[in-house]
Write a protein that holds these residues in place. Structure first.
Motif, PDB file in Angstrom:
ATOM      1  N   SER A 279       5.134   0.533  -1.225  1.00 20.37           N
ATOM      2  CA  SER A 279       5.133  -0.919  -1.053  1.00 20.37           C
ATOM      3  C   SER A 279       4.628  -1.345   0.315  1.00 20.37           C
ATOM      4  O   SER A 279       4.623  -0.570   1.270  1.00 20.37           O
ATOM      5  CB  SER A 279       6.552  -1.477  -1.242  1.00 20.37           C
ATOM      6  OG  SER A 279       7.010  -1.279  -2.553  1.00 20.37           O
ATOM      7  N   SER A 280       4.249  -2.626   0.370  1.00 21.18           N
ATOM      8  CA  SER A 280       3.989  -3.257   1.661  1.00 21.18           C
ATOM      9  C   SER A 280       5.109  -4.273   1.900  1.00 21.18           C
ATOM     10  O   SER A 280       6.265  -3.889   2.008  1.00 21.18           O
ATOM     11  CB  SER A 280       2.585  -3.866   1.705  1.00 21.18           C
ATOM     12  OG  SER A 280       2.398  -4.847   0.698  1.00 21.18           O
ATOM     13  N   HIS A 281       4.777  -5.575   1.935  1.00 22.82           N
ATOM     14  CA  HIS A 281       5.750  -6.585   2.338  1.00 22.82           C
ATOM     15  C   HIS A 281       6.611  -7.113   1.192  1.00 22.82           C
ATOM     16  O   HIS A 281       7.531  -7.889   1.427  1.00 22.82           O
ATOM     17  CB  HIS A 281       4.989  -7.751   2.996  1.00 22.82           C
ATOM     18  CG  HIS A 281       5.835  -8.679   3.805  1.00 22.82           C
ATOM     19  ND1 HIS A 281       6.701  -8.237   4.782  1.00 22.82           N
ATOM     20  CD2 HIS A 281       5.942 -10.033   3.784  1.00 22.82           C
ATOM     21  CE1 HIS A 281       7.293  -9.285   5.337  1.00 22.82           C
ATOM     22  NE2 HIS A 281       6.865 -10.381   4.743  1.00 22.82           N
ATOM     23  N   MET A 282       6.321  -6.688  -0.028  1.00 19.91           N
ATOM     24  CA  MET A 282       7.066  -7.209  -1.179  1.00 19.91           C
ATOM     25  C   MET A 282       7.525  -6.092  -2.116  1.00 19.91           C
ATOM     26  O   MET A 282       7.116  -6.033  -3.283  1.00 19.91           O
ATOM     27  CB  MET A 282       6.225  -8.223  -1.958  1.00 19.91           C
ATOM     28  CG  MET A 282       5.809  -9.438  -1.159  1.00 19.91           C
ATOM     29  SD  MET A 282       4.967 -10.670  -2.199  1.00 19.91           S
ATOM     30  CE  MET A 282       4.426 -11.845  -0.943  1.00 19.91           C
ATOM     31  N   PRO A 283       8.383  -5.195  -1.672  1.00 21.99           N
ATOM     32  CA  PRO A 283       8.866  -4.129  -2.554  1.00 21.99           C
ATOM     33  C   PRO A 283       9.471  -4.648  -3.852  1.00 21.99           C
ATOM     34  O   PRO A 283       9.402  -3.973  -4.883  1.00 21.99           O
ATOM     35  CB  PRO A 283       9.919  -3.411  -1.705  1.00 21.99           C
ATOM     36  CG  PRO A 283       9.522  -3.694  -0.291  1.00 21.99           C
ATOM     37  CD  PRO A 283       8.942  -5.080  -0.306  1.00 21.99           C
TER      38      PRO A 283
END
Length: 303
Positions: A279-283
């Motif tokens: 993930s990045s900023h929105m798991p």
């Protein structure tokens, strides 16, 4: 309050002469073993839509409360408000107004994502009564740390993308299509790696574009060009006073790099952390099942 539909109830809360819109998934029952979860969305000013995947946390019988913070989404918009109107204190008070209105002020979990995870500690530090746990998702302990991380990630972008971003920031033309296209390169790497973005994510971005009042006043024109009132914000020197059990999560590719959330892990007395590897900023969007499992287990432990 509108009548329940498919297990969802909506309504509004009077707040300082305005209206805060809320959405409850599930049923608020004071006798329930599972305490309600209140979700603080990001932005500031991003509205609740992109966090709707978190309604999966209602599957174990708890109510999940979303609301649009003042100035965005379905709550009252104030495009002519003076920038000084938009303060951390305003949004702390709004959270308290929501939980009082819903009758859950004496027992609830609090989860904040991005800006919401900056607001969550502020809520707890102002008054932790009734709060069973705090989940901080993809959030910095200070905006200077956030900018440091953003600049490090920005330096890894293709040279032409970096040049485009800088040129428009210096010229004050960050609303241009060229800047937006360059910005999207960063966002696809470090904000949401599900491309194209799901409809609920694009809905939140679209409503910031439609009314960027709060985002521009508190943040600035983009995730990595912060010139708003939060530019010097920090809770680093106060987080040791957080006394509720706390979970800190982020994505491996998150714009919220470890340096931004490490102070939470190092200084909050009762804390644990988890990094989602894909993930990045929105798991919650990028790895929804894993997110629900990790956060859900933490909430059940502290019901």
């Amino acid at each position: 309050m509108e009548a329940p539909e498919d297990g969802v109830t909506t309504g509004t809360v009077p707040f300082r002469g305005h209206e805060t819109w809320y959405r409850v998934t599930g049923t608020i029952d004071p006798q329930s073993e599972r305490a309600p979860l209140v979700v603080l969305h990001g932005g500031p000013g991003a509205a609740h839509n992109y966090t709707l995947a978190m309604t999966a946390l209602a599957d174990d019988g708890r109510a999940v409360v979303h609301y649009d913070q003042l100035g965005c989404g379905r709550s009252t918009h104030l495009p002519d408000a003076d920038p000084s109107f938009w303060t951390v204190e305003l949004f702390v008070a709004e959270l308290r107004a929501v939980v009082e209105h819903l009758g859950i002020a004496d027992r609830f979990h609090l989860l904040g994502q991005s800006w919401g995870g900056m607001l969550g500690p502020e809520v707890v530090l102002a008054d932790d009564s009734g709060i069973l746990s705090l989940s901080i998702c993809d959030s910095p302990a200070s905006m200077p740390l956030w900018l440091q991380a953003a600049n490090e990630l920005r330096d890894e972008l293709p040279a032409d993308v970096q040049a485009t971003l800088l040129a428009h920031e210096e010229a004050g033309t960050t609303d241009s299509a060229e800047y937006k296209a360059a910005e999207e390169v960063f966002y696809d790497r470090h904000v949401c790696r599900v491309v194209p973005n799901p409809p609920e994510v694009t809905a939140s971005f679209a409503q910031i574009d439609d009314d960027p009042t709060v985002y521009h006043a508190m943040n600035g024109p983009s995730e990595f060009h912060v010139i708003g009132s939060l530019k010097e914000w920090s809770v680093v020197d106060r987080v040791q006073d957080i006394r509720v059990p706390t979970l800190v999560v982020a994505g491996a590719y998150d714009e919220a790099k470890p340096i931004v959330w490490q102070p939470f892990v190092e200084r909050i007395p009762d804390v644990r952390s988890h990094v989602f590897p894909s993930s990045s900023h929105m798991p919650h969007v990028e790895e929804p099942e894993a997110f629900t499992e990790v956060v859900g287990a933490f909430l059940r432990e502290h019901d």
